[in-house]
Motif scaffolding. Structure first.
Motif, PDB file in Angstrom:
ATOM      1  N   GLU A  36      -0.282  40.679  10.599  1.00  0.00           N
ATOM      2  CA  GLU A  36       0.128  40.609   9.198  1.00  0.00           C
ATOM      3  C   GLU A  36       0.446  39.159   8.882  1.00  0.00           C
ATOM      4  O   GLU A  36       1.277  38.538   9.550  1.00  0.00           O
ATOM      5  N   VAL A  37      -0.225  38.597   7.882  1.00  0.00           N
ATOM      6  CA  VAL A  37      -0.064  37.186   7.530  1.00  0.00           C
ATOM      7  C   VAL A  37       0.713  37.088   6.223  1.00  0.00           C
ATOM      8  O   VAL A  37       0.350  37.713   5.221  1.00  0.00           O
ATOM      9  N   LEU A  38       1.782  36.305   6.236  1.00  0.00           N
ATOM     10  CA  LEU A  38       2.626  36.152   5.054  1.00  0.00           C
ATOM     11  C   LEU A  38       2.746  34.683   4.677  1.00  0.00           C
ATOM     12  O   LEU A  38       3.256  33.869   5.453  1.00  0.00           O
ATOM     13  N   ASN A  39       2.239  34.348   3.495  1.00  0.00           N
ATOM     14  CA  ASN A  39       2.538  33.067   2.859  1.00  0.00           C
ATOM     15  C   ASN A  39       3.574  33.377   1.787  1.00  0.00           C
ATOM     16  O   ASN A  39       3.230  33.905   0.727  1.00  0.00           O
ATOM     17  N   PRO A  40       4.848  33.088   2.026  1.00  0.00           N
ATOM     18  CA  PRO A  40       5.900  33.555   1.123  1.00  0.00           C
ATOM     19  C   PRO A  40       5.994  32.796  -0.196  1.00  0.00           C
ATOM     20  O   PRO A  40       6.721  33.220  -1.095  1.00  0.00           O
ATOM     21  N   VAL A  41       5.266  31.684  -0.328  1.00  0.00           N
ATOM     22  CA  VAL A  41       5.389  30.853  -1.521  1.00  0.00           C
ATOM     23  C   VAL A  41       4.638  31.492  -2.687  1.00  0.00           C
ATOM     24  O   VAL A  41       3.443  31.779  -2.562  1.00  0.00           O
ATOM     25  N   PRO A  42       5.291  31.730  -3.818  1.00  0.00           N
ATOM     26  CA  PRO A  42       4.602  32.304  -4.984  1.00  0.00           C
ATOM     27  C   PRO A  42       3.467  31.394  -5.444  1.00  0.00           C
ATOM     28  O   PRO A  42       3.541  30.166  -5.274  1.00  0.00           O
ATOM     29  N   PRO A  43       2.402  31.968  -6.027  1.00  0.00           N
ATOM     30  CA  PRO A  43       1.228  31.172  -6.418  1.00  0.00           C
ATOM     31  C   PRO A  43       1.550  30.019  -7.364  1.00  0.00           C
ATOM     32  O   PRO A  43       0.906  28.972  -7.313  1.00  0.00           O
ATOM     33  N   GLU A  44       2.553  30.214  -8.218  1.00  0.00           N
ATOM     34  CA  GLU A  44       2.868  29.187  -9.208  1.00  0.00           C
ATOM     35  C   GLU A  44       3.842  28.132  -8.695  1.00  0.00           C
ATOM     36  O   GLU A  44       4.152  27.163  -9.397  1.00  0.00           O
ATOM     37  N   ALA A  45       4.339  28.289  -7.474  1.00  0.00           N
ATOM     38  CA  ALA A  45       5.353  27.388  -6.932  1.00  0.00           C
ATOM     39  C   ALA A  45       4.724  26.272  -6.108  1.00  0.00           C
ATOM     40  O   ALA A  45       3.603  26.395  -5.616  1.00  0.00           O
ATOM     41  N   ASP A  46       5.462  25.179  -5.950  1.00  0.00           N
ATOM     42  CA  ASP A  46       5.037  24.048  -5.124  1.00  0.00           C
ATOM     43  C   ASP A  46       5.541  24.289  -3.699  1.00  0.00           C
ATOM     44  O   ASP A  46       6.753  24.287  -3.466  1.00  0.00           O
ATOM     45  N   PRO A  47       4.659  24.496  -2.728  1.00  0.00           N
ATOM     46  CA  PRO A  47       5.113  24.821  -1.372  1.00  0.00           C
ATOM     47  C   PRO A  47       5.874  23.695  -0.688  1.00  0.00           C
ATOM     48  O   PRO A  47       6.557  23.939   0.314  1.00  0.00           O
ATOM     49  N   GLU A  48       5.787  22.496  -1.232  1.00  0.00           N
ATOM     50  CA  GLU A  48       6.519  21.383  -0.626  1.00  0.00           C
ATOM     51  C   GLU A  48       8.022  21.465  -0.904  1.00  0.00           C
ATOM     52  O   GLU A  48       8.830  21.018  -0.097  1.00  0.00           O
ATOM     53  N   PRO A  94      -3.560  26.035   3.311  1.00  0.00           N
ATOM     54  CA  PRO A  94      -4.481  25.685   4.396  1.00  0.00           C
ATOM     55  C   PRO A  94      -4.180  26.421   5.701  1.00  0.00           C
ATOM     56  O   PRO A  94      -5.104  26.863   6.395  1.00  0.00           O
ATOM     57  N   LEU A  95      -2.905  26.584   6.034  1.00  0.00           N
ATOM     58  CA  LEU A  95      -2.558  27.335   7.243  1.00  0.00           C
ATOM     59  C   LEU A  95      -2.846  28.819   7.062  1.00  0.00           C
ATOM     60  O   LEU A  95      -3.268  29.494   8.007  1.00  0.00           O
ATOM     61  N   GLU A  96      -2.639  29.319   5.863  1.00  0.00           N
ATOM     62  CA  GLU A  96      -2.998  30.709   5.570  1.00  0.00           C
ATOM     63  C   GLU A  96      -4.501  30.914   5.760  1.00  0.00           C
ATOM     64  O   GLU A  96      -4.943  31.918   6.351  1.00  0.00           O
ATOM     65  N   PHE A  97      -5.293  29.970   5.270  1.00  0.00           N
ATOM     66  CA  PHE A  97      -6.749  30.052   5.416  1.00  0.00           C
ATOM     67  C   PHE A  97      -7.146  30.034   6.892  1.00  0.00           C
ATOM     68  O   PHE A  97      -8.026  30.795   7.317  1.00  0.00           O
ATOM     69  N   ILE A  98      -6.500  29.194   7.675  1.00  0.00           N
ATOM     70  CA  ILE A  98      -6.809  29.117   9.108  1.00  0.00           C
ATOM     71  C   ILE A  98      -6.526  30.454   9.785  1.00  0.00           C
ATOM     72  O   ILE A  98      -7.375  31.000  10.501  1.00  0.00           O
ATOM     73  N   VAL A  99      -5.331  31.003   9.558  1.00  0.00           N
ATOM     74  CA  VAL A  99      -4.967  32.258  10.227  1.00  0.00           C
ATOM     75  C   VAL A  99      -5.876  33.390   9.770  1.00  0.00           C
ATOM     76  O   VAL A  99      -6.353  34.190  10.587  1.00  0.00           O
ATOM     77  N   ASP A 100      -6.138  33.464   8.470  1.00  0.00           N
ATOM     78  CA  ASP A 100      -7.027  34.512   7.958  1.00  0.00           C
ATOM     79  C   ASP A 100      -8.428  34.390   8.548  1.00  0.00           C
ATOM     80  O   ASP A 100      -9.127  35.403   8.701  1.00  0.00           O
ATOM     81  N   SER A 101      -8.845  33.166   8.853  1.00  0.00           N
ATOM     82  CA  SER A 101     -10.170  32.963   9.445  1.00  0.00           C
ATOM     83  C   SER A 101     -10.214  33.405  10.906  1.00  0.00           C
ATOM     84  O   SER A 101     -11.288  33.696  11.431  1.00  0.00           O
ATOM     85  N   LEU A 102      -9.051  33.440  11.551  1.00  0.00           N
ATOM     86  CA  LEU A 102      -9.004  33.718  12.992  1.00  0.00           C
ATOM     87  C   LEU A 102      -8.719  35.174  13.328  1.00  0.00           C
ATOM     88  O   LEU A 102      -9.101  35.638  14.405  1.00  0.00           O
ATOM     89  N   VAL A 103      -8.041  35.897  12.432  1.00  0.00           N
ATOM     90  CA  VAL A 103      -7.586  37.242  12.782  1.00  0.00           C
ATOM     91  C   VAL A 103      -7.941  38.248  11.698  1.00  0.00           C
ATOM     92  O   VAL A 103      -8.337  37.880  10.589  1.00  0.00           O
ATOM     93  N   GLY A 104      -7.779  39.516  12.055  1.00  0.00           N
ATOM     94  CA  GLY A 104      -7.992  40.614  11.122  1.00  0.00           C
ATOM     95  C   GLY A 104      -6.716  41.398  10.931  1.00  0.00           C
ATOM     96  O   GLY A 104      -5.606  40.846  11.025  1.00  0.00           O
ATOM     97  N   PRO A 105      -6.826  42.707  10.725  1.00  0.00           N
ATOM     98  CA  PRO A 105      -5.651  43.540  10.451  1.00  0.00           C
ATOM     99  C   PRO A 105      -4.723  43.701  11.653  1.00  0.00           C
ATOM    100  O   PRO A 105      -3.671  44.315  11.514  1.00  0.00           O
ATOM    101  N   GLU A 106      -5.110  43.151  12.799  1.00  0.00           N
ATOM    102  CA  GLU A 106      -4.218  43.226  13.969  1.00  0.00           C
ATOM    103  C   GLU A 106      -2.971  42.375  13.758  1.00  0.00           C
ATOM    104  O   GLU A 106      -1.988  42.494  14.498  1.00  0.00           O
TER     105      GLU A 106
END
Length: 320
Positions: free
Chosen positions: A59-71, A45-57
């Motif tokens: 660099e957005v990093l969600n370090p959690v692998p897709p198969e992992a539980d971010p909690e 959800p935070l990744e979605f928020i940042v991606d919605s607000l900015v462009g290539p200016e």
């Protein structure tokens, strides 16, 4: 003359060395960071928020692998160092993401979005129930962290994020504010659907395995009762007894699940006149679509389920 020649032979290497050093960049220049600011987030959800607000200016990093539980996921040492060196680290707060609590993060770089929602936070008195060794089971209070299941709270998170991003890159403030208003507009269909559900189906009582859906429930005028069932483990007889007692007392008719229950458990719940509905809380990025499209689809399906229940209830009260 011989003494002058000897002196020149001694000084010449020194001049050459000094000239070479003067052409080298100072250490601070060599290590100076280049490229766009790095922004790290703890969940989708935070990744979605940042991606919605900015462009290539940025660099957005969600370090959690897709198969992992971010909690509960934890980074390795190399990734932890990358996170610590980021320009901005946006965390959810309310104890979401173990690594955000365990890493030594620079306070000046951390944005805890829950601080902007203090007036809206929901605390559950028996958030976690467990026992230590052979001790008696007991509970701890905790704050529910799934703010984004209420789009209004997601937007408040986005406002806080937008402000911090603008401070990081002042030249992008106008674009960020424009994108923030576009995000607000894109959330309106979700808010409209939730308003419709509340108008038609407020007052419902639901079970869930753990405290996840409280913000959604408050928005819809519902009550949630969490069972503290362990994931992937069949409920014990005492846990079934607890479910039946709560169901009878509060007239609960459904269970909200983060992941589909197995067929055996679902059949047993149906025997208790409990419908199961899977509502993905979207802590990780969906395989298809995004927060907006998946939430819209889920809420539409939920509204259809509730409508069918109303129709069935009306038919039973007015038999032909």
């Amino acid at each position: 003359m011989m003494r002058l020649l000897a002196l020149l032979l001694v000084l010449t290497p020194m001049f050459v060395s000094t000239a070479c050093q003067s052409r080298e960049k100072p250490p601070t220049e060599q290590t100076a960071k280049t490229g766009p600011p790095l922004v790290v987030v703890v969940n989708y959800p935070l990744e979605f928020i940042v991606d919605s607000l900015v462009g290539p200016e940025f660099e957005v990093l969600n370090p959690v692998p897709p198969e992992a539980d971010p909690e509960v996921w934890l980074p390795d040492d190399a990734l932890a160092e990358t996170i610590q060196q980021a320009d901005l680290i946006i965390i959810n707060g309310a104890d979401f993401a173990d690594w955000a609590k365990k890493l030594s993060l620079p306070r000046s770089k951390v944005l805890r979005t829950s601080l902007s929602l203090k007036d809206a936070l929901i605390t559950v008195p028996d958030f976690e129930v467990h026992s230590h060794g052979t001790g008696v089971a007991h509970s701890h209070a905790g704050t529910v962290a799934f703010f984004w299941l209420d789009p209004d709270l997601m937007y408040r998170q986005a406002e806080t994020v937008a402000q911090r991003l603008s401070q990081l890159e002042p030249a992008e403030e106008k674009n960020i504010q424009t994108n923030l208003q576009q995000l607000k507009t894109s959330l309106q269909p979700l808010n409209q659907k939730l308003d419709e559900i509340k108008a038609d189906d407020s007052g419902l009582h639901w079970f869930s395995r753990r405290p996840v859906y409280q913000y959604l429930a408050r928005r819809c005028g519902w009550e949630m009762y969490h069972l503290h069932w362990k994931p992937g483990v069949a409920p014990t007889e005492s846990e079934w007894d607890q479910l039946q007692a709560l169901q009878k007392e509060h007239k609960i008719s459904g269970v909200l699940w983060e992941q589909p229950p197995d067929a055996k458990l679902q059949k047993k719940l149906q025997a208790q006149n409990l419908d199961s509905f899977v509502l993905n809380p979207l802590t990780t990025k969906p395989a298809e679509g995004d927060y907006l499209s998946v939430m819209q689809e889920q809420l539409t399906q939920l509204a259809q389920l509730l409508k069918s229940h109303r129709s069935a209830s009306t038919d039973s009260k007015n038999p032909k």
